[in-house]
Design a protein around this motif. Sequence first.
Motif, PDB file in Angstrom:
ATOM      1  N   GLY A 126     -14.076  35.858  25.437  1.00 33.70           N
ATOM      2  CA  GLY A 126     -13.561  37.060  26.079  1.00 33.70           C
ATOM      3  C   GLY A 126     -13.684  37.016  27.590  1.00 33.70           C
ATOM      4  O   GLY A 126     -12.795  37.498  28.311  1.00 33.70           O
ATOM      5  N   GLN A 129     -10.958  34.767  28.828  1.00 36.09           N
ATOM      6  CA  GLN A 129      -9.647  35.419  28.751  1.00 36.09           C
ATOM      7  C   GLN A 129      -9.430  36.381  29.911  1.00 36.09           C
ATOM      8  O   GLN A 129      -8.345  36.426  30.500  1.00 36.09           O
ATOM      9  CB  GLN A 129      -9.499  36.147  27.415  1.00 36.09           C
ATOM     10  N   ARG A 130     -10.449  37.134  30.257  1.00 38.66           N
ATOM     11  CA  ARG A 130     -10.283  38.089  31.357  1.00 38.66           C
ATOM     12  C   ARG A 130     -10.174  37.376  32.694  1.00 38.66           C
ATOM     13  O   ARG A 130      -9.365  37.761  33.551  1.00 38.66           O
ATOM     14  CB  ARG A 130     -11.447  39.088  31.352  1.00 38.66           C
ATOM     15  N   SER A 150      -6.179  39.430  24.549  1.00 43.41           N
ATOM     16  CA  SER A 150      -7.432  40.131  24.254  1.00 43.41           C
ATOM     17  C   SER A 150      -7.989  39.763  22.880  1.00 43.41           C
ATOM     18  O   SER A 150      -8.806  40.499  22.324  1.00 43.41           O
ATOM     19  CB  SER A 150      -7.210  41.651  24.333  1.00 43.41           C
ATOM     20  N   GLY A 152     -10.175  37.730  22.002  1.00 50.21           N
ATOM     21  CA  GLY A 152     -11.620  37.507  21.976  1.00 50.21           C
ATOM     22  C   GLY A 152     -12.434  38.702  22.433  1.00 50.21           C
ATOM     23  O   GLY A 152     -13.638  38.569  22.681  1.00 50.21           O
ATOM     24  N   LEU A 153     -11.791  39.874  22.537  1.00 48.01           N
ATOM     25  CA  LEU A 153     -12.461  41.053  23.084  1.00 48.01           C
ATOM     26  C   LEU A 153     -12.710  42.109  22.010  1.00 48.01           C
ATOM     27  O   LEU A 153     -11.945  42.235  21.055  1.00 48.01           O
ATOM     28  CB  LEU A 153     -11.612  41.677  24.199  1.00 48.01           C
ATOM     29  N   HIS A 157     -13.474  46.525  25.545  1.00 53.47           N
ATOM     30  CA  HIS A 157     -12.958  45.656  26.596  1.00 53.47           C
ATOM     31  C   HIS A 157     -11.463  45.391  26.445  1.00 53.47           C
ATOM     32  O   HIS A 157     -10.767  45.168  27.440  1.00 53.47           O
ATOM     33  CB  HIS A 157     -13.751  44.346  26.627  1.00 53.47           C
ATOM     34  N   THR A 158     -10.951  45.464  25.204  1.00 53.97           N
ATOM     35  CA  THR A 158      -9.510  45.400  25.007  1.00 53.97           C
ATOM     36  C   THR A 158      -8.836  46.575  25.708  1.00 53.97           C
ATOM     37  O   THR A 158      -7.811  46.407  26.382  1.00 53.97           O
ATOM     38  CB  THR A 158      -9.166  45.409  23.508  1.00 53.97           C
TER      39      THR A 158
END
Length: 205
Positions: A126, A129-130, A150, A152-153, A157-158
């Motif tokens: 995550g 990814q961000r 998203s 992995g969030l 956090h998504t």
Amino acid sequence: MSGMLLSVQEITFLGKGPYTFSVGKGECIGLIGKSGIGKTQLFRAITDLIPAGGEILLEGVPRSAFTPPSWRSKVTMVPADSFWWYDMAGDHFPLTDQTPLLQESCVSLGLDPEVLHWQVSRLSTGERQRLALLRALLNRPTVLLLDEPSSGLDAYHTGLMEIFVEHYRLQNEAAVVWVSHDPEQLRRVASREFLMEQNGLYERP
């Protein structure tokens, strides 16, 4: 919205298609389809990473009028699992004059700015990814192709990412194409939704 920003016309690749769709300034469209149907490859075709037939226009200008690096700086893909070429996360963000803005963006996405000083190998899926999203935005692309950004969030956090992308889209009149396996997410982020099949895209009611 004023006019179409990205127009994909009769794109074919790897025996799939043709695919046709357009995205307007400030618009987000969703793309859904079964695993393996070719959603990621569609993005790779649009960004000129694999051979494809058909034509793609950015504000009416054909892709062939751009160099590949220039095109990808304007039409940028964010894969679910991005490639990292430096050991340290922060080395992927060389614009020191933008450091305060970058740190502020980290906080907006629920990241501790200290992650910029971490090794990439230390980052969770995550976190990567961000940071990949932030890295993609360095060139201020006019079209953002998000491939399960998203996945992995967690839900919190998504939500932060969805808000962050929405702000970028509206402030920059950018176009976003968002791939997700989550129909609820696409209902939140997209004004239109397309189902990808082997032989075409079909707008869902």
